[in-house]
Write a protein that holds these residues in place. Structure first.
Motif: not given
Length: 71
Positions: A17-31
């Motif tokens: 999860x930490x490797x996912x770019x922050x802009x992508x993480x910020x746009x999703x509701x659930x990981x």
């Protein structure tokens, strides 16, 4: 909607999860975090929309392994 990967085209696939770019993480509701990916390759994609399983993209598992799981 479910995504097969969390990176932009041409970028390295994230292995945790930490490797996912922050802009992508910020746009999703659930990981769903299952920990570090042990394979390090893209996901296998199987299309079952027409009834029979069809391999769309090969990932870490072979088609034979997938066929055994699907029965």
């Amino acid at each position: 909607m479910v995504s097969t990967s969390a990176n932009r085209s041409g970028e390295e696939s994230p292995r945790c999860v930490q490797d996912i770019p922050l802009p992508i993480r910020e746009k999703v509701d659930l990981i769903v975090d299952e920990g570090r990916c042990k394979y390090g390759v893209e996901s296998t994609i199987i299309d079952v929309s027409a009834g029979d399983a069809k391999l769309v993209r090969k990932g870490a598992l072979s088609w034979e392994e997938i066929a055994q799981i699907l029965g």
